[in-house]
Design an enzyme around this catalytic site. Structure first.
Site, mmCIF file in Angstrom:
data_model
loop_
_atom_site.group_PDB
_atom_site.id
_atom_site.type_symbol
_atom_site.label_atom_id
_atom_site.label_comp_id
_atom_site.label_asym_id
_atom_site.label_seq_id
_atom_site.Cartn_x
_atom_site.Cartn_y
_atom_site.Cartn_z
ATOM 1 N N LYS A 284 0.844 -1.181 0.000
ATOM 2 C CA LYS A 284 0.000 0.000 0.000
ATOM 3 C C LYS A 284 0.889 1.244 0.000
ATOM 4 O O LYS A 284 1.831 1.347 0.782
ATOM 5 C CB LYS A 284 -0.899 -0.014 1.246
ATOM 6 N N GLU A 370 -19.160 -5.805 10.622
ATOM 7 C CA GLU A 370 -20.138 -5.026 11.382
ATOM 8 C C GLU A 370 -21.154 -5.910 12.097
ATOM 9 O O GLU A 370 -21.557 -5.617 13.235
ATOM 10 C CB GLU A 370 -20.864 -4.049 10.451
ATOM 11 N N ARG A 398 -25.446 -2.414 7.762
ATOM 12 C CA ARG A 398 -25.063 -3.782 7.445
ATOM 13 C C ARG A 398 -25.334 -4.732 8.610
ATOM 14 O O ARG A 398 -25.292 -5.944 8.448
ATOM 15 C CB ARG A 398 -23.581 -3.837 7.072
#
Length: 623
Positions: A284, A370, A398
């Site tokens: 990244k 979640e 969610r």
């Protein structure tokens, strides 16, 4: 400011995938270098997601080079990895508008481009969507390929494994690319693993494997031995057992920054049948040293000068609501060891960095999961602990089933600190917190509060924490109005509103942080103003009293009108003996696109001028 593509000679020859596929494979390394440079230059001018895109440059080039997009389906997950994809699919010159009103969408967005095959704002959806598309391709029988790219922690969500379990069971042809940008396995990547991956995808290895399976299929003991031998051989060189158990043929890990190696591997995989998983390791922030060293800081960036290797110093600002929450969390934990803070991978965004460092034994980051976060909190509460779930409004959607079944039905004391409520700005419809009031207020046992400023937010968090029932405090992205908070917190009376101004004719009932707009209108026009504070339980007596004494009731909320706080007020008035006209100001029955908060408040007439205009129009009808 639009960048001149002529300064990127190879990239200028590859403004679409069809053009790129005319390049020789030897040119792909240079194309990747120019694409990374263009991404750095464009995002530093426009702001936006940054480090993830730097890490997917070579992978993006390879995918579009090997697969015949858009005929072949390419699904990105999570969507902020897709900036290089946007550049290579005809949108390079529009990158300066990304995340801005009427500009490029921040994530893959099908209305924007035929290359964006699926809208991806939240994570962990790509494998499910890809499996559906793969079955459709199978029915179509035109040779269409389907590839999903999942990364940046998206594989931590249960939905991804549910989809893999299903795909492995039915054996549909599809490819999942796991973009692994974690540092822990970087030392396992290099020439040896790339070479082994190419061998494992080559015709020799797979010919032996498939031929052996057919030859030995009727000799069970030998078949079992051969199968175990294959697993042991592969197990010595690849860490793919879990994926193999789910029914995927695992390849990798390979170096995701070796564009030619990725191309060769993907090209070999095109001819495979059944579900395939390619494990690609990337870095990244690749190619920009400071982003490589601090990918979290450079995940999403403001406008900056790349040569400075840092962001410009921001002017002093008022504390954000996220910071107010983080400070409250630390203050409560000083005297309460039963407090347990839970977040689904939103430590920085939710203002929990200090808490996680100071109280590590009371802090739980459950990753992008979640549903698990909410039921985990329910388990904590069931046995006497005091969980606080810090979650973005859009992510709480969610876990709606868990909110109802695992928390509310059992009336468990879980406090939800609902961040990014209302209009969030640049991230668009997948991230707007438009629906939380509507979907929470219909749940029995829920307490729902809407602070109008920082002090109210702190007191509401305290009130919800002590409520001994499910409670939510919803607050917006960004800074408060500059109210100085007091260390001593006040326990608010449940369901009681606070009169702010006494006036004539019109009463404005405010829910949340649009209060400055409401107050400016009320003061100028001589209207009454009430800070409602609670959506549930709602102050029915206050509403009925306002209906008795005013010609028009105006409700104001940073959320959807349909089913929202204004609807709750309407219900109270309709069930009373004091019917009066109601005007509900808030978000319409639509998905809200990207744009700065102040811009969108203007578009939807939720700012001072818009509130006045709507009131005037209603009063004219009542005259």
């Amino acid at each position: 400011m639009t960048l001149d593509l002529n300064h990127y000679p190879t990239l200028s020859l590859a403004s679409t995938p069809d053009e790129m596929r005319k390049l020789s494979q030897d040119q792909l390394k240079l194309l990747s270098e120019e694409l990374r440079a263009y991404l750095l230059a464009s995002v530093s001018q426009s702001s936006g997601h940054f480090a993830s895109g730097l890490g997917t440059v070579e992978l993006t080039v390879a995918l579009h080079y090997v697969y015949q997009t858009p005929f072949d389906r390419l699904i990105w997950d999570v969507g902020h990895q897709a900036y290089p994809h946007k550049i290579l699919t005809g949108r390079a010159e529009q990158m300066s508008s990304i995340r801005q009103k009427d500009g490029l969408h921040p994530f893959p967005w099908p209305p924007e481009s035929q290359f964006d095959t699926f809208a991806v704002g939240h994570s962990s959806t790509s494998i499910s969507a890809a499996l559906g598309m793969a079955i459709a391709a199978e029915k179509e029988n035109k040779g269409r390929r389907v590839v999903s790219v999942i990364g940046d922690g998206a594989l931590t969500a249960g939905m991804a494994f549910e989809a893999m379990n299903h795909a492995g069971d039915i054996g549909t042809d599809m490819v999942v690319v796991l973009n692994d940008n974690e540092m822990s396995i970087s030392e396992n990547v290099g020439a040896l693993n790339s070479h082994l991956a190419r061998l494992l995808t080559g015709s020799f290895f797979n010919g032996i494997r498939d031929g052996s399976k057919k030859l030995l299929s009727n000799v069970p003991p030998i078949k079992a031995f051969a199968s175990r031998a294959e697993e042991h051989i592969k197990g010595m060189v690849v860490p793919g057992t879990i994926f193999e158990e789910l029914g995927f043929n695992y390849i990798g890990p390979i170096d995701g920054h070796d564009v030619n190696g990725v191309v060769d591997t993907l090209r070999n995989m095109r001819k495979f049948k059944g579900p395939q998983l390619l494990h690609v390791v990337t870095k990244k922030g690749k190619g920009y040293e400071v982003a490589e060293k601090d990918p979290i800081k450079f995940h999403a960036v403001p406008k900056f000068n790349p040569e400075d290797h840092c962001f410009p110093k921001a002017a002093p600002s008022k504390p954000s609501f996220s910071k107010i929450f983080g400070q409250w969390l630390c203050d409560m934990a000083k005297d309460d060891a039963s407090l347990m803070a839970v977040t689904p991978a939103m430590r920085e965004g939710s203002g929990m960095v200090e808490f996680s460092q100071t109280y590590p034994e009371q802090y739980f980051d459950v990753a992008i999961a979640e549903q698990h976060a909410v039921t985990f909190a329910a388990g904590l509460a069931k046995d006497g602990l005091k969980p606080v779930v810090a979650i973005y409004s859009t992510f709480l959607q969610r876990a709606y089933d868990q909110l109802i079944h695992d928390v509310a039905i059992q009336n468990l004391p879980v406090l939800f600190a609902v961040d990014r409520a209302g209009i969030v700005g640049a991230d668009g419809p997948t991230h707007q917190g438009a629906f939380d009031i509507a979907f929470m207020r219909c749940i029995p046992n829920m307490m729902v509060m809407t602070p109008s400023d920082e002090s109210e937010c702190r007191n509401m968090l305290y009130t919800g924490y002590q409520a001994n029932q499910p409670a939510a405090v919803r607050y917006p992205r960004g800074s408060g109005i500059g109210i100085e908070t007091q260390e001593k917190m006040e326990l608010l009376p449940h369901g009681k509103a606070k009169p702010v101004l006494a006036g004539q004719s019109v009463a404005i009932l405010n829910f949340g942080t649009l209060m400055p707009f409401a107050k400016a209108v009320a003061e100028e026009r001589g209207y009454s103003l009430i800070d409602m504070r609670f959506v549930k339980p709602i102050d029915e007596a206050c509403i009925i009293d306002a209906a008795k004494n005013h010609k028009l009731i105006v409700t104001l909320e940073d959320g959807c009108i349909m089913g929202g706080a204004g609807s709750a007020v309407n219900e109270v008035i309709m069930n009373s003996a004091h019917l009066t006209s109601c005007l509900n100001v808030g978000l319409p029955d639509d998905f809200i696109l990207q744009g700065k908060q102040e811009e969108m408040y203007g578009v939807y007439e939720m700012d001072e001028a818009g509130i006045k205009r709507q009131i005037d129009q209603r009063l004219q009808k009542l005259a």
